[in-house]
Design a protein around this motif. Sequence first.
Motif, PDB file in Angstrom:
ATOM      1  N   ARG A 106       3.241 -16.736  60.362  1.00  0.00           N
ATOM      2  CA  ARG A 106       2.553 -17.347  59.776  1.00  0.00           C
ATOM      3  C   ARG A 106       2.564 -19.189  59.970  1.00  0.00           C
ATOM      4  NH1 ARG A 106       0.568 -17.517  54.109  1.00  0.00           N
ATOM      5  NH2 ARG A 106       1.836 -19.301  53.952  1.00  0.00           N
ATOM      6  N   ALA A 107       3.833 -19.489  59.556  1.00  0.00           N
ATOM      7  CA  ALA A 107       4.084 -20.907  59.407  1.00  0.00           C
ATOM      8  C   ALA A 107       4.330 -21.341  60.968  1.00  0.00           C
ATOM      9  CB  ALA A 107       5.423 -21.017  58.922  1.00  0.00           C
ATOM     10  N   GLU A 108       4.675 -20.577  61.923  1.00  0.00           N
ATOM     11  CA  GLU A 108       4.726 -20.980  63.134  1.00  0.00           C
ATOM     12  C   GLU A 108       3.300 -21.224  64.052  1.00  0.00           C
ATOM     13  OE1 GLU A 108       8.021 -18.974  65.708  1.00  0.00           O
ATOM     14  OE2 GLU A 108       7.342 -17.692  63.969  1.00  0.00           O
ATOM     15  N   ILE A 109       2.383 -20.307  63.503  1.00  0.00           N
ATOM     16  CA  ILE A 109       0.907 -20.342  63.806  1.00  0.00           C
ATOM     17  C   ILE A 109       0.251 -21.439  63.509  1.00  0.00           C
ATOM     18  CG2 ILE A 109      -1.331 -19.183  63.845  1.00  0.00           C
ATOM     19  CD1 ILE A 109       0.290 -16.601  63.533  1.00  0.00           C
ATOM     20  N   GLU A 110       0.665 -22.010  62.170  1.00  0.00           N
ATOM     21  CA  GLU A 110       0.001 -22.879  61.320  1.00  0.00           C
ATOM     22  C   GLU A 110       0.570 -24.339  61.761  1.00  0.00           C
ATOM     23  OE1 GLU A 110       0.798 -22.051  57.204  1.00  0.00           O
ATOM     24  OE2 GLU A 110      -1.032 -20.987  57.073  1.00  0.00           O
ATOM     25  N   GLU A 111       1.783 -24.280  62.424  1.00  0.00           N
ATOM     26  CA  GLU A 111       2.285 -25.680  63.080  1.00  0.00           C
ATOM     27  C   GLU A 111       1.625 -25.845  64.374  1.00  0.00           C
ATOM     28  OE1 GLU A 111       6.799 -26.748  64.865  1.00  0.00           O
ATOM     29  OE2 GLU A 111       6.431 -25.553  63.094  1.00  0.00           O
ATOM     30  N   ILE A 112       1.407 -24.746  65.273  1.00  0.00           N
ATOM     31  CA  ILE A 112       0.708 -24.958  66.430  1.00  0.00           C
ATOM     32  C   ILE A 112      -0.933 -25.538  66.391  1.00  0.00           C
ATOM     33  CG2 ILE A 112      -0.083 -23.598  68.576  1.00  0.00           C
ATOM     34  CD1 ILE A 112       2.407 -21.852  68.135  1.00  0.00           C
ATOM     35  N   ARG A 113      -1.489 -24.563  65.356  1.00  0.00           N
ATOM     36  CA  ARG A 113      -2.978 -24.964  65.044  1.00  0.00           C
ATOM     37  C   ARG A 113      -3.137 -26.172  64.247  1.00  0.00           C
ATOM     38  NH1 ARG A 113      -6.945 -21.356  62.924  1.00  0.00           N
ATOM     39  NH2 ARG A 113      -8.197 -23.032  64.234  1.00  0.00           N
ATOM     40  N   GLY A 114      -2.268 -26.546  63.203  1.00  0.00           N
ATOM     41  CA  GLY A 114      -2.339 -27.693  62.568  1.00  0.00           C
ATOM     42  C   GLY A 114      -3.334 -27.341  61.017  1.00  0.00           C
ATOM     43  N   VAL A 115      -3.446 -26.364  60.930  1.00  0.00           N
ATOM     44  CA  VAL A 115      -4.270 -25.807  59.804  1.00  0.00           C
ATOM     45  C   VAL A 115      -4.108 -24.387  59.258  1.00  0.00           C
ATOM     46  CG1 VAL A 115      -6.447 -26.863  60.726  1.00  0.00           C
ATOM     47  CG2 VAL A 115      -5.969 -24.771  61.157  1.00  0.00           C
ATOM     48  N   ALA A 116      -4.211 -24.125  57.957  1.00  0.00           N
ATOM     49  CA  ALA A 116      -3.845 -22.787  57.276  1.00  0.00           C
ATOM     50  C   ALA A 116      -4.422 -21.934  58.157  1.00  0.00           C
ATOM     51  CB  ALA A 116      -4.260 -22.930  55.777  1.00  0.00           C
ATOM     52  N   VAL A 117      -3.739 -20.568  58.229  1.00  0.00           N
ATOM     53  CA  VAL A 117      -4.345 -19.468  58.713  1.00  0.00           C
ATOM     54  C   VAL A 117      -4.329 -18.355  58.285  1.00  0.00           C
ATOM     55  CG1 VAL A 117      -3.869 -20.610  61.300  1.00  0.00           C
ATOM     56  CG2 VAL A 117      -2.189 -18.848  60.112  1.00  0.00           C
ATOM     57  N   GLY A 118      -3.795 -18.269  56.961  1.00  0.00           N
ATOM     58  CA  GLY A 118      -3.904 -17.067  55.974  1.00  0.00           C
ATOM     59  C   GLY A 118      -4.942 -16.183  56.011  1.00  0.00           C
ATOM     60  N   SER A 119      -6.038 -16.866  55.870  1.00  0.00           N
ATOM     61  CA  SER A 119      -7.337 -15.973  55.712  1.00  0.00           C
ATOM     62  C   SER A 119      -7.693 -15.108  57.110  1.00  0.00           C
ATOM     63  CB  SER A 119      -8.477 -16.777  55.378  1.00  0.00           C
ATOM     64  OG  SER A 119      -8.980 -17.736  55.879  1.00  0.00           O
ATOM     65  N   ILE A 120      -7.482 -16.277  58.133  1.00  0.00           N
ATOM     66  CA  ILE A 120      -7.815 -15.719  59.567  1.00  0.00           C
ATOM     67  C   ILE A 120      -6.711 -14.508  59.876  1.00  0.00           C
ATOM     68  CG2 ILE A 120      -7.816 -16.195  61.840  1.00  0.00           C
ATOM     69  CD1 ILE A 120      -8.505 -19.114  61.046  1.00  0.00           C
ATOM     70  N   LEU A 121      -5.524 -14.655  59.687  1.00  0.00           N
ATOM     71  CA  LEU A 121      -4.750 -13.571  59.934  1.00  0.00           C
ATOM     72  C   LEU A 121      -5.255 -12.464  59.176  1.00  0.00           C
ATOM     73  CD1 LEU A 121      -1.174 -15.137  59.516  1.00  0.00           C
ATOM     74  CD2 LEU A 121      -2.311 -14.155  61.556  1.00  0.00           C
ATOM     75  N   LYS A 122      -5.597 -12.488  57.906  1.00  0.00           N
ATOM     76  CA  LYS A 122      -6.211 -11.284  56.878  1.00  0.00           C
ATOM     77  C   LYS A 122      -7.245 -10.641  57.624  1.00  0.00           C
ATOM     78  CE  LYS A 122      -7.791  -9.811  52.579  1.00  0.00           C
ATOM     79  NZ  LYS A 122      -8.460 -10.200  51.297  1.00  0.00           N
ATOM     80  N   SER A 123      -8.012 -11.510  58.186  1.00  0.00           N
ATOM     81  CA  SER A 123      -9.378 -10.846  59.072  1.00  0.00           C
ATOM     82  C   SER A 123      -9.105 -10.298  60.154  1.00  0.00           C
ATOM     83  CB  SER A 123     -10.320 -12.064  59.262  1.00  0.00           C
ATOM     84  OG  SER A 123     -11.472 -11.726  59.965  1.00  0.00           O
ATOM     85  N   LEU A 124      -8.102 -10.644  61.064  1.00  0.00           N
ATOM     86  CA  LEU A 124      -7.761 -10.124  62.231  1.00  0.00           C
ATOM     87  C   LEU A 124      -6.846  -8.826  61.857  1.00  0.00           C
ATOM     88  CD1 LEU A 124      -6.356 -13.236  64.137  1.00  0.00           C
ATOM     89  CD2 LEU A 124      -8.525 -12.039  64.711  1.00  0.00           C
ATOM     90  N   HIS A 125      -6.126  -8.829  60.949  1.00  0.00           N
ATOM     91  CA  HIS A 125      -5.261  -7.727  60.140  1.00  0.00           C
ATOM     92  C   HIS A 125      -6.388  -6.688  59.874  1.00  0.00           C
ATOM     93  CE1 HIS A 125      -2.347  -5.048  58.921  1.00  0.00           C
ATOM     94  NE2 HIS A 125      -2.618  -4.889  57.726  1.00  0.00           N
ATOM     95  N   GLU A 126      -7.435  -6.898  58.953  1.00  0.00           N
ATOM     96  CA  GLU A 126      -8.413  -5.953  58.918  1.00  0.00           C
ATOM     97  C   GLU A 126      -9.241  -5.225  60.006  1.00  0.00           C
ATOM     98  OE1 GLU A 126     -10.702  -8.349  55.974  1.00  0.00           O
ATOM     99  OE2 GLU A 126      -9.229  -7.883  54.210  1.00  0.00           O
ATOM    100  N   ARG A 127      -9.414  -6.224  60.627  1.00  0.00           N
ATOM    101  CA  ARG A 127      -9.965  -5.541  62.193  1.00  0.00           C
ATOM    102  C   ARG A 127      -9.284  -4.706  62.989  1.00  0.00           C
ATOM    103  NH1 ARG A 127     -14.407 -10.103  64.283  1.00  0.00           N
ATOM    104  NH2 ARG A 127     -15.051 -10.853  62.339  1.00  0.00           N
ATOM    105  N   GLY A 128      -7.968  -4.842  62.774  1.00  0.00           N
ATOM    106  CA  GLY A 128      -7.223  -4.066  63.370  1.00  0.00           C
ATOM    107  C   GLY A 128      -6.379  -4.577  64.726  1.00  0.00           C
ATOM    108  N   LEU A 129      -6.726  -5.820  64.872  1.00  0.00           N
ATOM    109  CA  LEU A 129      -6.452  -6.679  66.196  1.00  0.00           C
ATOM    110  C   LEU A 129      -4.945  -7.168  66.072  1.00  0.00           C
ATOM    111  CD1 LEU A 129      -9.405  -8.545  66.704  1.00  0.00           C
ATOM    112  CD2 LEU A 129      -8.940  -6.888  67.836  1.00  0.00           C
ATOM    113  N   ILE A 130      -4.483  -7.179  65.013  1.00  0.00           N
ATOM    114  CA  ILE A 130      -3.005  -7.550  64.628  1.00  0.00           C
ATOM    115  C   ILE A 130      -2.275  -6.639  63.571  1.00  0.00           C
ATOM    116  CG2 ILE A 130      -3.176 -10.114  65.533  1.00  0.00           C
ATOM    117  CD1 ILE A 130      -3.017 -10.779  62.637  1.00  0.00           C
ATOM    118  N   ASP A 131      -1.056  -6.568  63.572  1.00  0.00           N
ATOM    119  CA  ASP A 131      -0.366  -6.035  62.660  1.00  0.00           C
ATOM    120  C   ASP A 131       1.015  -6.583  62.336  1.00  0.00           C
ATOM    121  OD1 ASP A 131       0.172  -3.971  60.669  1.00  0.00           O
ATOM    122  OD2 ASP A 131       0.063  -2.339  62.005  1.00  0.00           O
ATOM    123  N   VAL A 132       1.509  -6.011  61.324  1.00  0.00           N
ATOM    124  CA  VAL A 132       3.031  -6.923  60.777  1.00  0.00           C
ATOM    125  C   VAL A 132       3.961  -6.030  61.896  1.00  0.00           C
ATOM    126  CG1 VAL A 132       4.739  -7.139  59.069  1.00  0.00           C
ATOM    127  CG2 VAL A 132       2.298  -7.384  58.625  1.00  0.00           C
TER     128      VAL A 132
END
Length: 180
Positions: A106-132
């Motif tokens: 997450r920290a690397e993604i936030e560094e690239i995007r420049g914004v917090a991505v916690g809720s977006i990662l949660k949404s992508l995970h819930e949709r099954g598009l990403i996983d740990v």
Amino acid sequence: MTSLAKLLEAALFASGRPIPVEELAALDPDAPRAAVMSALDEIREHFDVEGHGVELLEVGGGWQILTRAEYTEAIERAQLASRPQRLSAAALETLAIVAYRQPIGRAEIEEIRGVAVGSILKSLHERGLIDVTGRGEGLGRPLLYGTTPVFLEQFALRHLEELPRADELAIALRAEPRPL
């Protein structure tokens, strides 16, 4: 059409997801893998030669019967197909970062995007598009994310190597007219 091809066609028709060759082969344990692959080719050729509105495609690590691209818009317009929810621009950007840089924290993604991505990662995970996919070595052993077979299916990819290369993306982005 052979009886094996008919059996596979029925299974593919009944399934709402891509079916890996191993699962298709389990339908007829006496059939060798080569016979299953030949039957899949037979089905694909049958749909092509006969001019069907569907086609057999290899997507997301398996095989699936899908609507031909030329009919998709009309079917969506008539609201006959179940459409996955659209992703926001922020979610697509985050998903692209994960797809190209996986495994990534997450920290690397936030560094690239420049914004917090916690809720977006949660949404992508819930949709099954990403996983740990594991844990990083850094402080606190952060979670690392990667794409899933659902991601491949949603974007009609057989494997991640089919993603456009960075240099191809740069050329495509330069070719598009920019809005004023």
